[in-house]
Every structure is written in structure tokens, then in C-alpha cells.
Design a protein around this motif. Structure first.
Motif, short mmCIF file in Angstrom:
data_model
loop_
_atom_site.label_atom_id
_atom_site.label_comp_id
_atom_site.label_asym_id
_atom_site.label_seq_id
_atom_site.Cartn_x
_atom_site.Cartn_y
_atom_site.Cartn_z
N LEU A 214 32.09 44.98 22.53
CA LEU A 214 32.70 43.80 21.93
C LEU A 214 34.16 43.62 22.39
O LEU A 214 34.56 42.54 22.81
N LEU A 215 34.92 44.71 22.30
CA LEU A 215 36.33 44.64 22.68
C LEU A 215 36.49 44.36 24.18
O LEU A 215 37.35 43.58 24.58
N CYS B 224 38.13 41.15 28.66
CA CYS B 224 37.81 40.68 30.01
C CYS B 224 37.50 39.19 30.03
O CYS B 224 37.70 38.54 31.06
N GLY B 225 37.01 38.65 28.93
CA GLY B 225 36.77 37.22 28.88
C GLY B 225 38.07 36.43 28.94
O GLY B 225 38.17 35.42 29.64
N ALA C 164 43.02 52.05 21.69
CA ALA C 164 43.80 51.48 22.80
C ALA C 164 43.28 50.09 23.17
O ALA C 164 44.07 49.17 23.42
N MET C 165 41.96 49.92 23.18
CA MET C 165 41.37 48.62 23.49
C MET C 165 41.73 47.59 22.42
O MET C 165 42.05 46.43 22.74
N LEU D 228 40.26 50.22 30.36
CA LEU D 228 38.80 50.17 30.42
C LEU D 228 38.17 51.06 31.49
O LEU D 228 36.98 51.39 31.39
N VAL D 229 38.94 51.46 32.50
CA VAL D 229 38.31 52.15 33.63
C VAL D 229 37.67 53.46 33.23
O VAL D 229 36.62 53.85 33.78
N GLN D 230 38.25 54.19 32.28
CA GLN D 230 37.66 55.46 31.85
C GLN D 230 36.51 55.25 30.86
O GLN D 230 35.73 56.17 30.61
#
Length: 270
Positions: free
Chosen positions: A18-19, A24-25, A134-135, A188-190
């Protein structure tokens, strides 16, 4: 599926979807509107250098990724701002350099064998509470930024010359978009991996752009599409016991191809 939802790690994974969909949206809308998807890919892949740097210096991966990715994003942003027609070459060099440096630094790290492939697709099913926090924090930064600067960011995205005539700080606004894109990659990469970050930043906003008449409409649709892709892909991965990141990407790609076919049929119908 009901039994799966009772598990805390599955609940965390759905929350992360969801986050990630919201983040990203929103950020991806500016990426697509400004035609800098290649820059987004370059920043995401350059994050590999930060991973290798973190292992070599024995610091937390997040710090290494944050430092390296921020510098790489700033350089790419400045180059693309000043030389739009030749920016792809510089971005390609930094893209390749970041990945190669990451591999070399891991190879040079004594007694450590890192699985860099895990950073390609991430592991959303093992997302931690700290990553979710963090997100959430970054989402709370991105939303007010978008609301307060919507008109200015829209002007820069669609008519840079008009924005300059109005006296808007085009360079600062553009670099702020690149900066938030870099932070999105770092966060998000991890969790979902760099391939999925690129997919979420580009596929849903591209589909949404074809069906929207305003930047707000495009952003809203991109968020909805991303959330759908994330939840559908995650559900599919649990049902079939396959890699979640790859499943989400396949669902998003299927959405893209359906969109292309529908657009072609629509044009033919005219």
C-alpha cells in the motif's frame, strides 16, 4: 488467503504494498510527466554502488545507499537539466559505474559474500517494522510537498519555458523531484528491490497518463493502479508460492500490455 492474512509478516507485506503504491504513484507521476524514466532507472541501478560501499565500510546498507544514491541522483539531475539531449549518455555511465563499483567493493570485502541479486527483487515478505516506518515517514513528506507545490510542479512538468517566464525556480523544483525520487529508491530498494521500484515508478503512471486530463487525475489513477498491482501480485505470489517481487512486476506488465491493446483498439475504432 484468510489464514495467510492472520500472519504478521503477511500483514506487513500488504502494508508495504500500500505504501509503495502511494509513494511510487505520486513520485512516478512526475517521473513520467517529465519524461525522466531513464533517469529513474539510472538512479535505481546506481544504488548498487551504495550497497557495495556499505558492505566494504561495514556501515548499515541504508546509509551507504542513501549517500551514494543521493550523489548519483544529483549529478544525473544536473546533467539532465542542462543537457537534456545528451543526458542519456552520462546517465548510462553512472548507471554502469554504480553497479560495477558495488560488485567490486563486495568482492574486495574480506570474508563476506553478499547476494547482490537479492537487491534486484527485494523481499517484501520479510519487510520490517522499521522499513514500514521509513516508508510512512517519506509518504508524509511527499504528500504535503505535492499539495503545496502542485501548480509549480505541473508547470515545470508540462511547460518549462512558461514556468521560467513566470519566474518559477525551475532548477530547484526539478531537482526536488529528482531528490524525492532518489529517496523513494533508497527507502524501497531493500524492501521491494530496484527492478520493482522502477516498475512501480513508471508502469502505473504511464497507464494513468493515457486516461487522465490533468496531473491530479493521473496521480490518483497511478496510485490506485499501483496498489492494485501490488496487492494482486502479492496475493498471486502467496497462492502460487513464487517470488513476490517478480509476481507484482508480471501483474503490472500485464496491466501495461492490456492498456496498450485497449488503446490500439480504441484508435482503430475511430
Amino acid at each position: 488467503m484468510g489464514e495467510w492474512l492472520e500472519l504478521s509478516f503477511v500483514q506487513n507485506a500488504f502494508a508495504a504494498s500500500l505504501l509503495a503504491g502511494v509513494l511510487c504513484g505520486i513520485v512516478g507521476t512526475y517521473v513520467v510527466a517529465n519524461r525522466i524514466a531513464y533517469l529513474a532507472g539510472g538512479v535505481a541501478h546506481a544504488a548498487y554502488g551504495g550497497v557495495g560501499l556499505a558492505f566494504y565500510l561495514k556501515i548499515p546498507p541504508t546509509l551507504g545507499i542513501l549517500g551514494f544514491t543521493t550523489v548519483a541522483a544529483f549529478i544525473m539531475g544536473v546533467v539532465s537539466l542542462r543537457e537534456r539531449h545528451r543526458a542519456d549518455t552520462a546517465i548510462s555511465v553512472l548507471w554502469a559505474f554504480g553497479m560495477a563499483l558495488g560488485v567490486l567493493l563486495v568482492d574486495l570485502t574480506p570474508g563476506y559474500g553478499a547476494d547482490l541479486m537479492s537487491y534486484l527483487f527485494g523481499s517484501i515478505l520479510t519487510v520490517s517494522r522499521s522499513s514500514l516506518t521509513a516508508m510512512a515517514i517519506l509518504t508524509l513528506v511527499v504528500i504535503p510537498w505535492t499539495v503545496l507545490l502542485h501548480n509549480e510542479l505541473a508547470a515545470v512538468s508540462y511547460d518549462e519555458s512558461f514556468a521560467r517566464v513566470r519566474g518559477l525556480p525551475v532548477s530547484a523544483l526539478y531537482l526536488s523531484m529528482v531528490g524525492l525520487m532518489a529517496l523513494t529508491v533508497v527507502v524501497l530498494v531493500q524492501v521491494v528491490g530496484l527492478i520493482l521500484v522502477i516498475a512501480l515508478l513508471t508502469i502505473a503512471p504511464y497507464i494513468a497518463e493515457k486516461r487522465s486530463r490533468s496531473l491530479r487525475g493521473m496521480m490518483g489513477r497511478a496510485v490506485v493502479y499501483n496498489i492494485f498491482f501490488g496487492l494482486a501480485g502479492l496475493s498471486l505470489s502467496l497462492a502460487l508460492n513464487v517470488t513476490s517481487g517478480a509476481a507484482i512486476i508480471c501483474v503490472a506488465a500485464a496491466g501495461y500490455f492490456v492498456s496498450v491493446v485497449m488503446e490500439a483498439l480504441k484508435r482503430r475504432g475511430r
